[in-house]
Design an enzyme around this catalytic site. Sequence first.
Site, PDB file in Angstrom:
ATOM      1  N   SER A  79      -3.055   3.124  -2.071  1.00 26.87           N
ATOM      2  CA  SER A  79      -2.270   1.889  -1.994  1.00 26.87           C
ATOM      3  C   SER A  79      -2.421   1.251  -0.616  1.00 26.87           C
ATOM      4  CB  SER A  79      -0.803   2.184  -2.342  1.00 26.87           C
ATOM      5  OG  SER A  79      -0.083   0.992  -2.553  1.00 26.87           O
ATOM      6  N   HIS A  85      -2.271   3.376  -9.026  1.00 31.70           N
ATOM      7  CA  HIS A  85      -0.845   3.358  -9.364  1.00 31.70           C
ATOM      8  C   HIS A  85      -0.646   3.644 -10.851  1.00 31.70           C
ATOM      9  CE1 HIS A  85      -1.067   0.970  -5.641  1.00 31.70           C
ATOM     10  NE2 HIS A  85       0.212   1.218  -5.473  1.00 31.70           N
ATOM     11  N   GLU A  95      -8.205  -0.965  -7.434  1.00 40.49           N
ATOM     12  CA  GLU A  95      -7.002  -0.937  -8.275  1.00 40.49           C
ATOM     13  C   GLU A  95      -5.930  -1.720  -7.545  1.00 40.49           C
ATOM     14  OE1 GLU A  95      -3.942   0.926  -7.632  1.00 40.49           O
ATOM     15  OE2 GLU A  95      -4.589   1.472  -5.617  1.00 40.49           O
TER      16      GLU A  95
END
Length: 310
Positions: free
Chosen positions: A116, A276, A211
């Site tokens: 992330s 995620h 992502e």
Amino acid sequence: MAPLTRPQRLAPGARVAVVAPSGPVPEERLEAGLDILRGWDLDPVVAPHVRSTHPELGYLAGGDRERAADLQAAWCDPAVSAVFCARGGYGAQRMVDLLDWDALRAAGPKVFVGYSDITALHEAFAVRLGLATLYGPMTAAADFLKNARAQEHLKATLFAPETVQTIAGGRVLVPGRARGVPTGGCLSLLTADLGTPHARPSARGGLLCIEDVDEEDYRIDRHLTQLLRSGWLEGVAGVLLGSWEECGPSEQVRAVFTDRLGGLGVPMVEDFGFGHCDGALTMPFGVPAVLEAETVGGAAELRVEVPALR
């Protein structure tokens, strides 16, 4: 894109540091994650400011200098074999310029794990240290705490990386076979990093793994368009799409990727199971690999040519 230096795998009893370069960490989740690491016969130590929160900016785990000092001290501690991020959120970009990269380099290669917002640090470790890293679950992340697959894949990568050199799954959007070096991370962080001293000049020769979470289809389009317009995607070898949680219906997201990246003429795979999502896989960044994506609609396979860790 050349392969990067691989750090040493972990052994039972290894001391690992847990840091919070970005957002604040819920205490109960931190303790649960530490228990998992102890169950792996690791010796986790928590950096001084992991439990802190910035007094005015509640989305940060303490001040920028405090978070940078925690990472610096953990990395430069000769007793520490790995540095695990506790969570993402936002803030890594604010502290990355405060790190002493000469000191980090002198401390030698170590295992680094996160995903992330930690994308900014993956890029910096690759560019400034030439170091292979692990884009994987974080110690206090909700999915890591509850999902056996996420735990087992990270543990295998850390202790016995030769057992997870083949990662299978996903769905082929554009068929083909490509050899390259896995790189990437969270899409919005990659675009935010463009033009900084810590970002790669391009993804040439890379197997781009991307992502994101909570990005509407038009914002995904905007990020991809920026990467295309900047020339950053020229020469990319292949594309692996991870999870796109809370980004809208899958058919809409798929349409954006087909429209924006289909013209690259390289293999592209969706739903590859990192990021995620439930049971997130650990992706080895910086090591040579081959993407096998033979049939449209079929499953793909990422074969890492050497173990992620030595």
